[in-house]
Every structure is written in C-alpha cells, then in structure tokens.
Design an enzyme around this catalytic site. Sequence first.
Site, short mmCIF file in Angstrom:
data_model
loop_
_atom_site.label_atom_id
_atom_site.label_comp_id
_atom_site.label_asym_id
_atom_site.label_seq_id
_atom_site.Cartn_x
_atom_site.Cartn_y
_atom_site.Cartn_z
CG HIS A 1 -1.23 4.30 -3.41
ND1 HIS A 1 -0.87 3.44 -4.59
CD2 HIS A 1 -0.45 5.26 -3.85
CE1 HIS A 1 0.00 3.53 -5.15
NE2 HIS A 1 0.38 4.75 -4.85
N GLY B 1 6.42 4.42 -1.73
CA GLY B 1 6.85 2.93 -1.26
C GLY B 1 5.84 1.94 -1.36
CB ILE C 1 5.19 -1.81 0.97
CG1 ILE C 1 6.13 -1.02 1.67
CG2 ILE C 1 4.13 -2.28 2.09
CD1 ILE C 1 5.99 -0.20 2.67
N GLY C 2 3.82 -3.38 -1.45
CA GLY C 2 2.78 -4.28 -2.17
C GLY C 2 3.12 -5.51 -2.72
NE ARG C 3 7.73 -4.42 -6.85
CZ ARG C 3 7.57 -3.01 -6.90
NH1 ARG C 3 6.47 -2.71 -7.59
NH2 ARG C 3 8.32 -2.16 -6.70
CE1 TYR D 1 2.11 -4.54 -10.20
CE2 TYR D 1 2.68 -2.23 -10.39
CZ TYR D 1 2.40 -3.30 -9.71
OH TYR D 1 2.31 -3.16 -8.43
#
Length: 367
Positions: free
Chosen positions: A207, A212, A216-218, A248
């Site tokens: 994290h 956000g 950004i992870g996706r 999720y």
Amino acid sequence: MYSWQFSDWPNFTYDSNAFRTGVDSYTNRVTQLLERIGQLSNEDIYQYLVDRLVEEAITTSSIEGEKIGREDLVSSVMNNLNIGGRLLSEHQTVSDLRARAIGRQIVLNRETFADPLTETALKYWHELLLGYDDRLKVVGEYRRGKSPMRIVSGPAYRQKIHYEAPPADRVPREMTRLVSYCNASVTEDDCPVLRAGVAHFWFESIHPFEDGNGRIGRALLEKLLSQHLGAFIPFSLSHAIEQRRKEYYAALRDSQTSLDITPWMTYFCNVLSEAVTYAEELVEFTVRKHAYFQRYGDLLNEHESKAIKKMFAAGPSGFTGGMTNRKYVSINRVSPSTAARALHRLAKIGALQMQGAGRSVHYVLPT
C-alpha cells in the site's frame, strides 16, 4: 500478525499446480479472443478498443466509490487514444478532472505496457490519477510520516481495522524489491500469469501511496498480463473485479495474515476467467452494433439515433428496463406523443422490438 511482519516475507506460498489447468484455459481463450478481434473490420476494432478502455475506466472508478459520467470518460479516452499514428477524433472538452486523469492513464498503460516497470512510472501514474486531489498531502511519491496506513470501517469511535500496511519508512525498499520481482526473467518453472497475481497482492499489501493504491495496483496487473501476452490485454480486469468486489477485499484480507496466499490466487484465477468471458461477449456485441447501424443507420432521424445509441451504450448486459416512452422523452426532450410515434415507427421498421403490454410496454434492440 500481518504477512509483512513474518521473517520470511515476501516468500509467498501457494500450490501453483492447482492453478495450472485454469491458467492454461485462460491462455488459450485469450489467444483465441485476440484472433477473433483481429478478424474484425478496422472500424469494429477501433470501436471495441474504445469500449474496452471506457469499461475499464468506469469500473475502476466504481470500485473506488466514484461515479463519473460515461460521456466524459469516452471523450477522455478518445482524446488520448492514438491508433496508426492518428487520433480517432478531434479533441473533445472534458470538464471532469477525474475523467481526464483516468482516460490518460489507461491509454498510457496501453501504449507503454511492453516497457520495464519502474518506480518512476508508478509514481507518475499516481500523479496522473490523483494530481487533481488537493486533499492529499503527497502526490506522485510514496506515502510519508509515522501515522499507520490502515484499512478500516465503521465510525471513528468504534473503527474496525481490517489491515495495517508496513510503516512508511519501509515502503521504498519494499517497492524496490517488488519492481525487481516484476522485471525479473521468468524461468521455465515459473508461470507469468500467476506471477502477475502475486505482484498485485504484494503491491496491495505494501500500500505504497496515500491513496489510489487499488487503481494503480490494477494498472500494474494489466501491465504484467499484457507483457506475458505480448499485446495489451483485450479485456477489462476492473469490470470482473467490480462484479465480485466484496470477494476481492475478502480474498486480500484472508491472505494478509500469513504467507499462504491461496485464497487470493484462487480469486484471481476466477476473475481472469470471468474477464475473458465478458470480453468475448463484448466482441460479439461490437459486431452486432456495427451490423445494426449498417442496416438501420440511414433510416434513423437525429432523436431516434440518440435514443438507440443510448441503448447500445449500456453494453452487452442490455439497456435496463428497455426503452420506454418516458425514457425517450427524457433523452430527447420531446413530448410524450412524439416519443410514442417514434417508438411505434422504430418497431414497425424492425429497429426495435416491442415487449409487454399496457403500462409495461417497452422496446428492446432486435436480437
């Protein structure tokens, strides 16, 4: 204890063999999907690409609790999308700063997926996506300070802590390790698809940003899957995740108290399969839409065309409740009698199909 507090962190464990069949199926289906898209006309390919990117923009925003107008997102994507050395349309005004940011970042990810991952790129994504938000203390850099980064729910006086990320002073070295992992050469024993799933979980566990991290992870997951495929993935991960949003967060949470991330990897593989299924439906929907306007486009007046395009904008899932007299009035700002005549005419020429009776009468697109 959270996974990052274990001495073996980040040596995650899961039975890769248990997911091999699912990954092989995903690889075969997504390869066939690319081939199917390649058989479309140039116009349909462009339309599918726009629809796929807009779908990603809408659903990645929805996951974060943001509601952004579809028209602004379409315009933002079109403003940035360059195919064959040309923009698909003239620049269109986008008033929503969030839509501008998301459209630019999503198109940028498509254009640069083959480039190695860098921390500079991740920070730039953050600046693009959150640069408009003056509530954040740090934009375009990792989070700072000594306050713990926690995912919580409930009122301030009785908050439930779901997860606490590593302290800010650990983030730089954690991210250096993660980026190295993402760029490392894959051995014969490794599975690039599963490695992408691990990388997403790892990123979300760190994290690294003040806000956000989900978006950004996706985007990171998109990049890694695209690199494995050798082409920008032709499906929307966020759409599939949004359909199973509670699962999720549960899968992440269930895997963040040990180094065994089987719950997350199980969820991840299921989502990949569902994302490809929806993309297959979207391709056929794109073909159907093109054929529709080839047949009826010249027969529609301006108001009728606007209503029909509104119905198609709902995507493969269909225009909820069908087109009604009241909806037609709302879309075109015409009188009820004008709307009734238009819908009757569209049904007569086969451009719409009437269903129901009496007050429940509504119109759907022909199958």
